[in-house]
Design an enzyme around this catalytic site. Structure first.
Site, PDB file in Angstrom:
ATOM      1  N   HIS A 182      -9.785   2.624   0.347  1.00 43.23           N
ATOM      2  CA  HIS A 182      -9.797   1.581   1.364  1.00 43.23           C
ATOM      3  C   HIS A 182     -10.871   1.818   2.432  1.00 43.23           C
ATOM      4  CE1 HIS A 182      -7.825  -1.449   3.939  1.00 43.23           C
ATOM      5  NE2 HIS A 182      -7.119  -1.781   2.868  1.00 43.23           N
ATOM      6  N   HIS A 191       0.798  -1.234   0.000  1.00 43.15           N
ATOM      7  CA  HIS A 191       0.000   0.000   0.000  1.00 43.15           C
ATOM      8  C   HIS A 191       0.833   1.288   0.000  1.00 43.15           C
ATOM      9  CE1 HIS A 191      -3.516  -2.385   0.314  1.00 43.15           C
ATOM     10  NE2 HIS A 191      -3.756  -2.346   1.603  1.00 43.15           N
ATOM     11  N   GLU A 232     -11.900  -3.176  -2.775  1.00 44.69           N
ATOM     12  CA  GLU A 232     -10.927  -2.230  -3.324  1.00 44.69           C
ATOM     13  C   GLU A 232     -10.672  -2.509  -4.798  1.00 44.69           C
ATOM     14  OE1 GLU A 232      -7.376  -2.901  -0.881  1.00 44.69           O
ATOM     15  OE2 GLU A 232      -8.737  -3.889   0.495  1.00 44.69           O
TER      16      GLU A 232
HETATM   17  C1  GAL Z   1      -6.003  -4.791   2.626  1.00 45.23           C
HETATM   18  C2  GAL Z   1      -5.148  -6.005   2.395  1.00 45.23           C
HETATM   19  C3  GAL Z   1      -4.973  -6.717   3.722  1.00 45.23           C
HETATM   20  C4  GAL Z   1      -4.433  -5.786   4.773  1.00 45.23           C
HETATM   21  C5  GAL Z   1      -5.277  -4.528   4.837  1.00 45.23           C
HETATM   22  C6  GAL Z   1      -4.711  -3.486   5.769  1.00 45.23           C
HETATM   23  O1  GAL Z   1      -6.121  -4.077   1.441  1.00 45.23           O
HETATM   24  O2  GAL Z   1      -5.773  -6.818   1.443  1.00 45.23           O
HETATM   25  O3  GAL Z   1      -4.132  -7.834   3.554  1.00 45.23           O
HETATM   26  O4  GAL Z   1      -3.100  -5.485   4.493  1.00 45.23           O
HETATM   27  O5  GAL Z   1      -5.370  -3.943   3.580  1.00 45.23           O
HETATM   28  O6  GAL Z   1      -4.694  -3.929   7.070  1.00 45.23           O
END
Ligand code: GAL
Length: 383
Positions: A209, A134, A346
């Site tokens: 998110h 991310h 997402e």
């Molecule tokens: C999501 C991801 C998860 C986790 C989360 C943040 O997008 O798929 O594995 O990292 O974000 O806690």
């Protein structure tokens, strides 16, 4: 002397940054307010609120282009929180949960944070075990984006946030100029449009998110929600959530959401992929991916009667069932966000694409424009 003091005081008051008193603008169908929320590394952070005639409210901020809240009326007419969020800017600054934030420069994981474009190799910040996640340690979720002016139309309110990510930011090559537009329409749709350009070849995968809980904004689990995903294949992952070699068919697996079913129905089934993700935490490959946003997912809470559709022009959608939520985060009004109390949908390209020539490309070159449009349609509860 007294007069001088008074003058000084008046000048000081006039120079104060936007004070806490909300500025209000009224469009035919909504009211929109903007208030000063705090400072982040020398930049002002604002909180915007769009209020509909039935008192539904969507609030968002230029910090991380975060959707801080959405409240709608449930089937009994009660105003109900449907996205998870925090009360204060300080909580967003301290959190690593990407609660309602934009995610970038690269949403999802890149194996060991390494990739090569043409002949140049890059090493990104690794903030998720051995991998990059991310956007790194300080991704786009932790930046105060530059807000434009609110554009008030008859049927919609639009806001543009922009950001310049410098060459080398978290290890990524190229200066990236990014723009995220929020368009809120009178029929309770939030369109998020992203645009990016670069001065050197780089990789880009942006998404949003928001954590949804259409029953009560995160007090209870999301396992009773029904979910439909318009996808017949998904991306299987290893135990570090990095894609394996081949795509898999959802047919005959717990990953089949082609007909709406409750999230909890198969989440505890014995399945190697559910074990790898500790639940659902995978990218589904959309069957109807198009240049124009197409319906990708539908969620519904039978308790509140509120629904949500996600439309996108992206090839995939990551469905994360909140498996890393551990009750450490105290959200809005002190609500403890326990295991699987929020779910994320997402829209994005696929994980680790920079290392997978068989996946849709995520490379952006000078002169090209990255675009992504996703629409979140909040559906009124039927009485
Ligand atoms: C999501 C991801 C998860 C986790 C989360 C943040 O997008 O798929 O594995 O990292 O974000 O806690």
């Amino acid at each position: 002397m007294k007069r001088n003091m008074l003058c000084l005081l008046l000048v000081a008051l006039a120079l104060l940054p936007q004070c806490n008193k909300p500025e209000e603008t009224t469009a035919p169908e909504f009211t929109c307010s903007k208030e000063f929320w705090g400072m982040h590394k020398g930049d002002s952070v604002f909180l915007y609120r769009v209020i509909w005639p039935d008192s539904s409210v969507l609030s968002f901020s230029n910090f991380g282009c975060t959707v801080t809240g959405m409240k709608m009326r449930d089937k009994d007419g009660k105003l109900t929180d449907i996205v998870l969020g925090f009360d204060s800017l300080a909580q967003y600054q301290a959190s690593d949960a990407y609660l309602g934030t934009v995610v970038g420069r690269y949403a999802n994981r890149i194996k060991e944070g390494k990739f090569t474009i043409d002949t140049a190799s890059y090493q990104l910040a690794c903030n998720n075990g051995p991998n990059h996640l991310h956007g790194g340690i300080e991704g786009f979720n932790k930046k105060a984006w530059k807000p434009g002016t609110l554009e008030i139309g008859r049927d919609s309110i639009a806001m543009t946030f922009s950001l310049q990510s410098p060459d080398g930011d978290e290890g990524f090559p190229g200066t990236l100029d990014v723009q995220t537009d929020f368009i809120v329409s009178k029929n309770k749709q939030l369109t998020i449009r992203y645009k990016a350009t670069t001065d050197k070849p780089t990789v880009v995968n942006l998404t949003h998110h928001m954590y949804f809980n259409l029953t009560d904004g995160g007090k209870s689990t999301n396992l009773d929600h029904t979910l439909e995903l318009r996808s017949s294949r998904f991306v299987p992952v290893d135990t570090n959530l990095i894609p394996k070699k081949e795509f898999a068919a959802v047919e005959g697996t717990p990953f089949d959401f082609r007909q709406a079913k409750t999230i909890g129905l198969h989440i505890e089934a014995t399945d190697e992929q559910l074990e790898a993700g500790n639940g659902f935490d995978h990218t589904w490959i959309l069957d109807y991916a198009d240049q124009q946003p197409a319906l990708a997912a539908r969620v519904f809470s039978p308790i509140s009667g509120i629904g949500l559709e996600v439309w996108t022009d992206q090839p995939g959608i990551q469905f994360y069932s909140g498996n890393f939520m551990d009750g450490k985060a105290k959200g809005r009004g002190g609500v403890v966000y326990n295991y699987r109390t929020g779910l994320c949908l997402e829209p994005q390209k696929f994980p680790d694409s920079p290392n997978r020539p068989d996946f849709p490309t995520v490379v952006l070159r000078p002169g090209e424009i990255y675009t992504h449009t996703s629409v979140y349609k909040f559906l009124e509860a039927k009485k």
